[in-house]
Design a protein around this motif. Structure first.
Motif, PDB file in Angstrom:
ATOM      1  N   PRO A  51       0.766  -1.251  -0.035  1.00  0.00           N
ATOM      2  CA  PRO A  51       0.068   0.158  -0.059  1.00  0.00           C
ATOM      3  C   PRO A  51       0.656   1.390   0.181  1.00  0.00           C
ATOM      4  O   PRO A  51       0.578   2.335  -0.704  1.00  0.00           O
ATOM      5  CB  PRO A  51      -0.786  -0.183   1.283  1.00  0.00           C
ATOM      6  N   SER A  52       2.042   1.297   0.713  1.00  0.00           N
ATOM      7  CA  SER A  52       2.974   2.481   0.818  1.00  0.00           C
ATOM      8  C   SER A  52       3.225   2.839  -0.762  1.00  0.00           C
ATOM      9  O   SER A  52       3.789   4.058  -0.751  1.00  0.00           O
ATOM     10  CB  SER A  52       4.045   2.314   1.763  1.00  0.00           C
ATOM     11  N   THR A  53       3.319   1.956  -1.496  1.00  0.00           N
ATOM     12  CA  THR A  53       4.218   2.294  -2.911  1.00  0.00           C
ATOM     13  C   THR A  53       3.360   2.177  -3.951  1.00  0.00           C
ATOM     14  O   THR A  53       3.475   2.409  -4.984  1.00  0.00           O
ATOM     15  CB  THR A  53       5.359   1.573  -3.101  1.00  0.00           C
ATOM     16  N   ALA A  54       1.751   1.631  -3.612  1.00  0.00           N
ATOM     17  CA  ALA A  54       0.871   1.480  -4.575  1.00  0.00           C
ATOM     18  C   ALA A  54       0.708   2.631  -5.713  1.00  0.00           C
ATOM     19  O   ALA A  54       0.614   2.392  -6.623  1.00  0.00           O
ATOM     20  CB  ALA A  54      -0.318   1.259  -4.232  1.00  0.00           C
ATOM     21  N   MET A  99     -18.631  -1.796   4.553  1.00  0.00           N
ATOM     22  CA  MET A  99     -17.985  -0.589   4.634  1.00  0.00           C
ATOM     23  C   MET A  99     -17.781   0.107   3.395  1.00  0.00           C
ATOM     24  O   MET A  99     -17.725   1.620   3.213  1.00  0.00           O
ATOM     25  CB  MET A  99     -16.546  -0.942   5.528  1.00  0.00           C
ATOM     26  N   ALA A 100     -17.401  -0.930   2.413  1.00  0.00           N
ATOM     27  CA  ALA A 100     -16.941  -0.092   0.937  1.00  0.00           C
ATOM     28  C   ALA A 100     -18.442   0.516   0.539  1.00  0.00           C
ATOM     29  O   ALA A 100     -18.347   1.574   0.093  1.00  0.00           O
ATOM     30  CB  ALA A 100     -16.534  -1.127   0.230  1.00  0.00           C
ATOM     31  N   VAL A 101     -19.398  -0.402   0.584  1.00  0.00           N
ATOM     32  CA  VAL A 101     -20.770   0.275   0.147  1.00  0.00           C
ATOM     33  C   VAL A 101     -21.184   1.850   0.771  1.00  0.00           C
ATOM     34  O   VAL A 101     -21.311   2.580  -0.061  1.00  0.00           O
ATOM     35  CB  VAL A 101     -21.816  -0.830   0.330  1.00  0.00           C
ATOM     36  N   ALA A 102     -20.920   1.603   2.078  1.00  0.00           N
ATOM     37  CA  ALA A 102     -21.302   2.890   2.611  1.00  0.00           C
ATOM     38  C   ALA A 102     -20.360   4.048   2.655  1.00  0.00           C
ATOM     39  O   ALA A 102     -20.535   5.109   3.169  1.00  0.00           O
ATOM     40  CB  ALA A 102     -21.654   2.316   4.293  1.00  0.00           C
ATOM     41  N   GLN A 103     -19.204   3.844   2.338  1.00  0.00           N
ATOM     42  CA  GLN A 103     -18.102   4.611   1.987  1.00  0.00           C
ATOM     43  C   GLN A 103     -18.013   5.102   3.417  1.00  0.00           C
ATOM     44  O   GLN A 103     -17.636   6.371   3.751  1.00  0.00           O
ATOM     45  CB  GLN A 103     -18.508   5.676   1.263  1.00  0.00           C
ATOM     46  N   ALA A 104     -17.685   4.302   4.294  1.00  0.00           N
ATOM     47  CA  ALA A 104     -17.659   4.549   5.756  1.00  0.00           C
ATOM     48  C   ALA A 104     -16.151   4.745   6.221  1.00  0.00           C
ATOM     49  O   ALA A 104     -15.953   5.016   7.498  1.00  0.00           O
ATOM     50  CB  ALA A 104     -18.188   3.664   6.522  1.00  0.00           C
ATOM     51  N   GLN A 105     -15.304   4.568   5.404  1.00  0.00           N
ATOM     52  CA  GLN A 105     -13.551   4.764   5.978  1.00  0.00           C
ATOM     53  C   GLN A 105     -13.138   5.896   6.515  1.00  0.00           C
ATOM     54  O   GLN A 105     -12.432   5.686   7.445  1.00  0.00           O
ATOM     55  CB  GLN A 105     -12.649   4.253   4.786  1.00  0.00           C
ATOM     56  N   MET A 131     -10.270  -3.746   1.145  1.00  0.00           N
ATOM     57  CA  MET A 131     -10.243  -3.106   2.306  1.00  0.00           C
ATOM     58  C   MET A 131      -8.850  -1.981   2.674  1.00  0.00           C
ATOM     59  O   MET A 131      -8.992  -0.982   2.968  1.00  0.00           O
ATOM     60  CB  MET A 131      -9.986  -3.955   3.622  1.00  0.00           C
ATOM     61  N   ASN A 132      -7.643  -2.702   2.435  1.00  0.00           N
ATOM     62  CA  ASN A 132      -6.364  -1.934   2.259  1.00  0.00           C
ATOM     63  C   ASN A 132      -6.534  -0.533   1.660  1.00  0.00           C
ATOM     64  O   ASN A 132      -6.116   0.469   2.257  1.00  0.00           O
ATOM     65  CB  ASN A 132      -5.301  -2.662   1.747  1.00  0.00           C
ATOM     66  N   ALA A 155      -6.301   2.690   3.561  1.00  0.00           N
ATOM     67  CA  ALA A 155      -5.071   3.669   3.114  1.00  0.00           C
ATOM     68  C   ALA A 155      -5.748   5.090   2.576  1.00  0.00           C
ATOM     69  O   ALA A 155      -5.069   6.066   2.923  1.00  0.00           O
ATOM     70  CB  ALA A 155      -4.489   3.034   2.145  1.00  0.00           C
ATOM     71  N   GLU A 156      -6.902   5.180   2.120  1.00  0.00           N
ATOM     72  CA  GLU A 156      -7.348   6.358   1.248  1.00  0.00           C
ATOM     73  C   GLU A 156      -7.781   7.235   2.603  1.00  0.00           C
ATOM     74  O   GLU A 156      -7.820   8.593   2.628  1.00  0.00           O
ATOM     75  CB  GLU A 156      -8.730   5.978   0.490  1.00  0.00           C
ATOM     76  N   ALA A 157      -8.156   6.579   3.505  1.00  0.00           N
ATOM     77  CA  ALA A 157      -8.629   7.254   4.959  1.00  0.00           C
ATOM     78  C   ALA A 157      -7.503   7.598   6.052  1.00  0.00           C
ATOM     79  O   ALA A 157      -7.697   8.005   6.824  1.00  0.00           O
ATOM     80  CB  ALA A 157      -9.685   6.509   5.658  1.00  0.00           C
ATOM     81  N   ASP A 158      -6.278   7.351   5.475  1.00  0.00           N
ATOM     82  CA  ASP A 158      -5.190   7.738   6.155  1.00  0.00           C
ATOM     83  C   ASP A 158      -4.884   6.916   7.479  1.00  0.00           C
ATOM     84  O   ASP A 158      -4.282   7.453   8.601  1.00  0.00           O
ATOM     85  CB  ASP A 158      -4.908   9.223   6.354  1.00  0.00           C
TER      86      ASP A 158
END
Ligand code: NAP
Length: 466
Positions: A32-35, A314-320, A352-353, A357-360
């Protein structure tokens, strides 16, 4: 650059740089850190590959190329903007387009060369066209099933595997004949038509739940057909890119099958998901314990250790982003918070990663299944956010369950389990989850984003509905 030798050398250097960027891109995308860097490298590599190809001296008229570029961009840009949860079917569509173009190129090459096609060239063209055609219809079917425009449930009939393999065998038989008799060009359409039918028939008996694995396998086929095209066109770049695509798609399919404890043959011939509707219908009206956001906040705030288990909901609800606020609010209170990530939570590998990751959320707080499972017995509270199948204890002991044998997150071993979901609907496998009826489980009914927001507000963080 009018000197053809200089142009050719320039094209080859461009292709070499593009190939290196593709390899680096795959390497960087594995963490994830270099994606992000990996995605950029892939984009630059592809731009160089297209740029180099446009310099090719064989192109004498750029008008058709320009039209193709405009049409491709018009289709590609909206495709790139789809919601994250629709990425598997979007990827399937890309494979379908790629495989279609590979088939067209292979067909054109055959008719340009016949009747004098060398056995090697004919083998390569046959492989390209067979894999391309079956990937084309197979990918369209897979996209249709995932998008639910086609029925998700597996459709099976007696002798299906024999019928399917016979169709493929006819194509392979004709291909072998053509290798020795390339002048019999009237047979060539058969090695397109039969695999086109096989592509449809191959997907019909596979249930929706296995579609992401199948798409990854089709990715592998598309890569192999592109590599074959590389031999036909004498393009090292295509051979390299196709081989990378073919091998990475295959490795991903193996990883996904392992995470679901399924063998390849079982995915392809097992008609998984068949029991979906009947199992869902068998749901008993058992009672569950529920709690409010206020009660949940009280339990979480009083805990020493909390493991958050995110899933498709969590993905559907964009709850991150709300989940990050919850993570911060609990951290502030001195609660140790970790995340338990199942390899097939959500709808694509790494789903999930990517969202967390998008949510820091710091990467070191995201623990894989093998790392987090031994910690559950010592965990005060597990908070499941929109995950279901990946937490179902039936996978460990119920031999009649369609997910029996799938490795799961052992959340039921924690002291208290709280589950955020909207109702009692099953997850992707279409089965009830016995976890919800345990004494230690509290159901928090509501949309993931709103409920997590409410808990954060109760804990004194920013929270609330947005
Ligand atoms: P899941 O079993 O599909 O369950 C997701 C749950 O989220 C549902 O039960 C749903 O319940 C809830 N939900 C949906 N929308 C919600 C919302 N807005 N707010 C709150 N909850 C919501 O998900 P999972 O546990 O992540 O498991 C993934 C499944 O996909 C597994 O069966 C796996 O094998 C399969 N799969 C994944 C991959 C992959 O690569 N990740 C590949 C192939 C197959 P309600 O409707 O009651 O809210």
């Amino acid at each position: 650059m009018t000197n053809p030798i200089v142009t050719e050398q320039f094209i080859q250097i461009t292709y070499l740089v593009a190939s290196v960027l593709f390899i680096l891109s795959l390497k960087w995308m594995s963490s994830p850190s270099t994606a992000t860097r990996g995605v950029r490298a892939g984009e630059i590599g592809m731009a160089l590959a297209i740029g180099g190809t446009l310099l090719y001296h064989g192109i004498i008229d750029y008008r058709w190329v320009a039209i193709a570029l405009v049409v491709g961009t018009m289709v590609g840009v909206p495709l790139g903007l789809v919601h994250m949860t629709a990425v598997p079917q979007r990827t399937a569509l890309s494979h379908a387009f790629g495989a279609f173009s590979v088939t067209l190129v292979g067909t054109a090459e055959f008719y340009l060369r016949t009747p004098t096609v060398s056995p090697f060239m004919m083998s390569v063209l046959a492989m390209e066209v067979i894999l391309g055609s079956l990937t084309f219809t197979g990918s369209l079917m897979a996209a249709g099933k995932l998008q639910e425009v086609l029925p998700q449930r597996p459709i099976t009939f007696k002798g299906q595997n024999i019928v399917n393999l016979s169709i493929l065998a006819i194509a392979v038989g004709v291909a072998i004949y053509l290798v020795f008799h390339p002048e019999r060009s009237s047979l060539f359409p058969l090695i397109i038509l039969m695999p086109l039918i096989f592509g449809v028939m191959m997907i019909v008996p596979i249930g929706g739940a296995d579609m992401p694995t199948v798409i990854s396998l089709l990715n592998s086929y598309a890569g192999l057909s592109a590599a074959a095209m590389g031999f036909a066109l004498d393009s090292k770049l295509l051979i390299i890119a196709g081989a990378l695509d073919g091998s990475s798609g295959f490795i991903l399919s193996v990883i996904m099958s392992k995470a679901m404890n399924r063998s390849f043959t079982n995915v392809l011939f097992g008609a998984f998901g068949q029991v979906q509707s009947s199992a869902a219908a068998q749901q008993e009206a058992r009672s569950v314990k529920t709690a409010t956001a206020e009660e949940a906040a009280g339990i979480l705030g009083a805990a020493n250790s909390v493991v958050i288990v995110p899933g498709y909901g969590m993905a559907v609800a964009q709850a991150q982003h709300k989940v990050r606020e919850l993570y911060e609010a609990l951290n502030k209170r001195g609660v140790t918070v970790k995340f338990g990530i199942h390899p097939v939570a959500g709808r694509m590998p790494g789903h999930m990663n990517v969202l967390l990751a998008e949510a820091d959320i710091p990467y070191d707080k995201l623990l894989d299944m093998e790392a987090i499972n031994p910690e559950f017995p010592e965990t005060d509270v597990v908070l499941i956010i929109g995950a279901n199948d990946v937490t179902n204890p039936a996978a460990r002991h119920d031999q009649s369950s369609p997910i029996y044998g799938m490795p799961i997150l052992d959340v039921d071993k924690a002291r208290t389990v709280m589950v955020i979901k909207r109702g009692m609907s099953p997850g992707f496998a279409g089965i009830d989850n016995e976890l919800y009826y345990l004494d230690k489980t509290l159901m928090l009914f509501g949309d993931a984003r709103e409920f997590v927001g409410d808990i954060v507000r109760e804990l004194g963080g920013p929270g609330g509905h947005s």
